[in-house]
Structures are given as C-alpha cells and as structure tokens.
Write a protein that holds these residues in place. Structure first.
Motif, PDB file in Angstrom:
ATOM      1  N   VAL A 205     -23.411  50.849  19.860  1.00 15.48           N
ATOM      2  CA  VAL A 205     -24.833  50.685  19.572  1.00 15.48           C
ATOM      3  C   VAL A 205     -25.183  51.398  18.270  1.00 15.48           C
ATOM      4  O   VAL A 205     -24.628  52.453  17.951  1.00 15.48           O
ATOM      5  CB  VAL A 205     -25.706  51.199  20.739  1.00 15.48           C
ATOM      6  N   ALA A 206     -26.115  50.808  17.553  1.00 16.03           N
ATOM      7  CA  ALA A 206     -26.474  51.324  16.232  1.00 16.03           C
ATOM      8  C   ALA A 206     -26.956  52.769  16.289  1.00 16.03           C
ATOM      9  O   ALA A 206     -26.703  53.556  15.369  1.00 16.03           O
ATOM     10  CB  ALA A 206     -27.551  50.434  15.604  1.00 16.03           C
ATOM     11  N   SER A 207     -27.645  53.137  17.373  1.00 16.64           N
ATOM     12  CA  SER A 207     -28.203  54.491  17.459  1.00 16.64           C
ATOM     13  C   SER A 207     -27.126  55.573  17.439  1.00 16.64           C
ATOM     14  O   SER A 207     -27.375  56.682  16.959  1.00 16.64           O
ATOM     15  CB  SER A 207     -29.043  54.626  18.739  1.00 16.64           C
ATOM     16  N   THR A 208     -25.936  55.269  17.943  1.00 18.77           N
ATOM     17  CA  THR A 208     -24.876  56.282  17.947  1.00 18.77           C
ATOM     18  C   THR A 208     -23.896  56.115  16.787  1.00 18.77           C
ATOM     19  O   THR A 208     -23.221  57.068  16.414  1.00 18.77           O
ATOM     20  CB  THR A 208     -24.089  56.240  19.270  1.00 18.77           C
ATOM     21  N   ILE A 209     -23.839  54.909  16.225  1.00 16.71           N
ATOM     22  CA  ILE A 209     -22.877  54.640  15.146  1.00 16.71           C
ATOM     23  C   ILE A 209     -23.435  54.954  13.759  1.00 16.71           C
ATOM     24  O   ILE A 209     -22.775  55.607  12.933  1.00 16.71           O
ATOM     25  CB  ILE A 209     -22.418  53.161  15.188  1.00 16.71           C
ATOM     26  N   MET A 210     -24.659  54.501  13.496  1.00 14.80           N
ATOM     27  CA  MET A 210     -25.179  54.559  12.124  1.00 14.80           C
ATOM     28  C   MET A 210     -25.323  55.970  11.540  1.00 14.80           C
ATOM     29  O   MET A 210     -25.084  56.150  10.340  1.00 14.80           O
ATOM     30  CB  MET A 210     -26.511  53.801  12.039  1.00 14.80           C
ATOM     31  N   PRO A 211     -25.707  56.993  12.310  1.00  9.47           N
ATOM     32  CA  PRO A 211     -25.763  58.340  11.707  1.00  9.47           C
ATOM     33  C   PRO A 211     -24.417  58.771  11.126  1.00  9.47           C
ATOM     34  O   PRO A 211     -24.365  59.416  10.070  1.00  9.47           O
ATOM     35  CB  PRO A 211     -26.171  59.231  12.885  1.00  9.47           C
ATOM     36  N   HIS A 212     -23.320  58.390  11.766  1.00 12.58           N
ATOM     37  CA  HIS A 212     -21.986  58.751  11.267  1.00 12.58           C
ATOM     38  C   HIS A 212     -21.581  57.877  10.080  1.00 12.58           C
ATOM     39  O   HIS A 212     -20.852  58.332   9.194  1.00 12.58           O
ATOM     40  CB  HIS A 212     -20.964  58.636  12.392  1.00 12.58           C
ATOM     41  N   VAL A 213     -22.076  56.645  10.062  1.00 16.91           N
ATOM     42  CA  VAL A 213     -21.834  55.767   8.906  1.00 16.91           C
ATOM     43  C   VAL A 213     -22.543  56.329   7.686  1.00 16.91           C
ATOM     44  O   VAL A 213     -21.977  56.430   6.588  1.00 16.91           O
ATOM     45  CB  VAL A 213     -22.326  54.331   9.204  1.00 16.91           C
ATOM     46  N   GLU A 214     -23.810  56.712   7.875  1.00 15.37           N
ATOM     47  CA  GLU A 214     -24.596  57.253   6.766  1.00 15.37           C
ATOM     48  C   GLU A 214     -24.022  58.579   6.255  1.00 15.37           C
ATOM     49  O   GLU A 214     -24.167  58.912   5.075  1.00 15.37           O
ATOM     50  CB  GLU A 214     -26.047  57.426   7.218  1.00 15.37           C
ATOM     51  N   ALA A 215     -23.341  59.314   7.140  1.00 15.04           N
ATOM     52  CA  ALA A 215     -22.724  60.584   6.737  1.00 15.04           C
ATOM     53  C   ALA A 215     -21.332  60.376   6.148  1.00 15.04           C
ATOM     54  O   ALA A 215     -20.699  61.340   5.706  1.00 15.04           O
ATOM     55  CB  ALA A 215     -22.643  61.523   7.940  1.00 15.04           C
ATOM     56  N   GLY A 216     -20.845  59.128   6.134  1.00 15.76           N
ATOM     57  CA  GLY A 216     -19.546  58.823   5.551  1.00 15.76           C
ATOM     58  C   GLY A 216     -18.366  59.079   6.466  1.00 15.76           C
ATOM     59  O   GLY A 216     -17.215  58.999   6.027  1.00 15.76           O
TER      60      GLY A 216
END
Length: 322
Positions: A205-216
C-alpha cells in the motif's frame, strides 16, 4: 380459534419488533470494539483509528480498536462473525477477505453470509517497489531480470490470500515470470524486510511504501491503480508500464455480524459516513495516501459482489484456487 391464533402471533411479532426498535433506539449504551486483522501501524489500523475517533463522538460511546492479526485477516473476521449480532463488535473488512475467500473456499466462516456490510471506508493503491540493490528502474527491467533468474526473486506480502499476494501472483502470470512468495503478518514487518533486502520486491500500500521511496530507500516502479495516484503522481500505472487492464486496490470497510438489527446498522453507517465527510478526517487520510469512500450498506454489498467476481477470476487464472 384460527383468528385468535393469528392475532396472538401478530401481537408476539409486533412486540418483538418493538423491543428490537427500542434496543436500537438506546444503542449504543456501552463502548464498541472495532476489530482489525492486521497489526498496529498497518493501513487497517490507520483507517480504524481515524474513522473510529469521529464515530466515538457521534455515537457518544468510545470505539476501541483491537488488533487480531493473522491468516490474511481471517482470524479477526471469524472472531467477529461468531460475535453477538448486537452492534457492539465491529470489523474492518478488507479486500484481503475477498481474495482469501477466492483461494480458500473452505474457510471456517463465510465472509459474505456471516458478516453484514455497513459502509465502505477507504481505498489505497498498491505500489510495486523493489530494493535498490536489485538494480532495476522499471517494470520492464524487473521482468527481464526475473526471466533471467526464474524462481530466484522473492516478493513480500501481508499474508497468504491477501490482495497484495493475489495481485503479485497475477502480475507474475501476466508477465510470464516465476517469483517466490514470502508472507508476513501485515505491512510493517514486510516492509522492514524489503528495506533490509531480505526480499526482492513488494506490491504494498502506498501509505507504507511511498515514505521509503521518497527517502531513497526503495524504488517505486508502478502503481496498481487505473490512473496515477495523487499519492504517487510520478509513478506510472501498470498499464503505462506495459501491463494493460491491471488494476488492484486495498480497501477497508465497516462490517458487523450478520443478523445485526437494521436500525443499528443504519446508525453505525451514519456515524461512519459522518467521519468520512469530515474535512479533518479526509485531510488526514489523504496525507497518508488513503482515498475516502463512503456509502450505504447496499452500495457496500454491491461493491463486495463485484470484487468477489474479479478476484475469483484472478485466482483461477493464477492457479491459486484450493
């Protein structure tokens, strides 16, 4: 004599209806338990707490969130299905209940018959993410690597039979690749192992994945939504990435044991829809990549019916039906 019997039966039925209505009018007179099938910090937990807080205010009784994780949310669902049908034990039903039923028709409860829909609450797109060490930057590159190493790449899911599990299996069928499934009890432990490169990829789910994507720390390759998500506008859809008609989302909705009085269901539905109409709740949900849904019990029932048809067909195509 027959008229007397009929009159007596009518009086009994009228009294029963009056008692039921009276109880519904007094509802709720004590705190309510809101059961979720995933651990604290999961998407189900976030939905339950944000919506439950407003429901507490509307109903005048505290809505207490309780986690009973395991078996793709089936443990929690069965617990609620067996609970008294009085409106005091609620459940956050999820798309994973539908997908789990699609591949495990012999569950000890019937998701459709043993639970009654109240209100659809939220939906999340799935994001296909990989660990940077895999060395791919697109779905096309991922498929190429997977084809060169059949059965070597692993993927995490939030449990057997859940939407991410079934969606990833469908992805592997459509892409003609072989992946190894590694199930977890919810998003937090699955993402932890993806960050540590213990698994190769995850449809999460985007809520758990995207923060780590944005942090690289992770790479997002595609979204499972029909159009680009507002939570990940720079991430292409699966269709854009070369897999047309691939659409999947993780949704959550309020449910109660079957047989719960209709007035109680309507009162719960009104409280849940009030929460979803709150600007504050909507803002908090969207800040964590959720999209609010809302609707009547009948609308939720029709939605579940459509999802059941879709995922049953997907399970069959992927060869996952037991």
């Amino acid at each position: 004599m027959r008229r007397i019997v009929i009159l007596a039966l009518s009086l009994v039925l009228s009294a029963a209806v009056a008692v039921a209505q009276g109880r519904a009018g007094d509802f709720p007179s004590q705190p309510l338990r809101l059961i979720i099938g995933f651990p604290p910090g999961s998407a189900a937990d976030i939905t339950a707490r944000l919506v439950g807080a407003v429901m507490s205010d509307r109903l005048g009784q505290q809505v207490v969130v309780e986690s009973r994780p395991g078996a793709g949310s089936s443990i929690a669902a069965e617990f609620v299905a067996r609970a008294p049908a009085d409106g005091y034990t609620l459940y956050i039903g999820t798309s994973s209940n539908v997908t789990n039923t699609a591949i495990n028709p012999n569950l000890r409860f019937n998701f459709v018959k043993d639970l009654a829909p109240v209100t659809p609450l939220t939906i999340l797109p799935l994001i296909l993410a990989v660990h940077p060490s895999l060395g791919v930057s697109s779905v096309e590159e991922l498929i190429a690597v997977a084809r060169s190493k059949p059965g070597e790449l692993t993927y995490a899911s939030v449990g057997p039979g859940t939407t991410p599990h079934l969606a990833t299996e469908l992805f592997s069928v459509r892409a003609k690749i072989k992946l190894v499934h590694v199930p977890y009890q919810g998003s937090p432990p699955a993402v932890t192992d993806l960050l540590a490169a213990r698994v190769s990829m995850m449809l999460g789910v985007a809520s758990t994945i995207m923060p780590h994507v944005e942090a690289g720390r992770l790479k997002a390759l595609a979204s499972s939504s029909a159009k680009r998500s507002h939570a990940a506008p720079n991430v292409p859809t699966m269709a854009e990435a070369g897999l047309p008609d691939f659409e999947a989302g993780v949704w959550f909705g309020l449910m109660v044991p079957a047989g719960t009085p209709r007035p109680v269901i309507e009162k719960l539905s009104a409280a849940a829809n009030a929460a979803l109409a709150s600007d504050d709740v909507v803002a908090k949900l969207r800040a964590q990549t959720f999209e609010p849904m809302g609707g009547s019990p009948e609308e939720f029932a029709r939605f579940i019916a459509r999802e059941t048809v879709k995922w049953s067909a997907a399970a069959e195509a992927a060869g996952l039906k037991n």
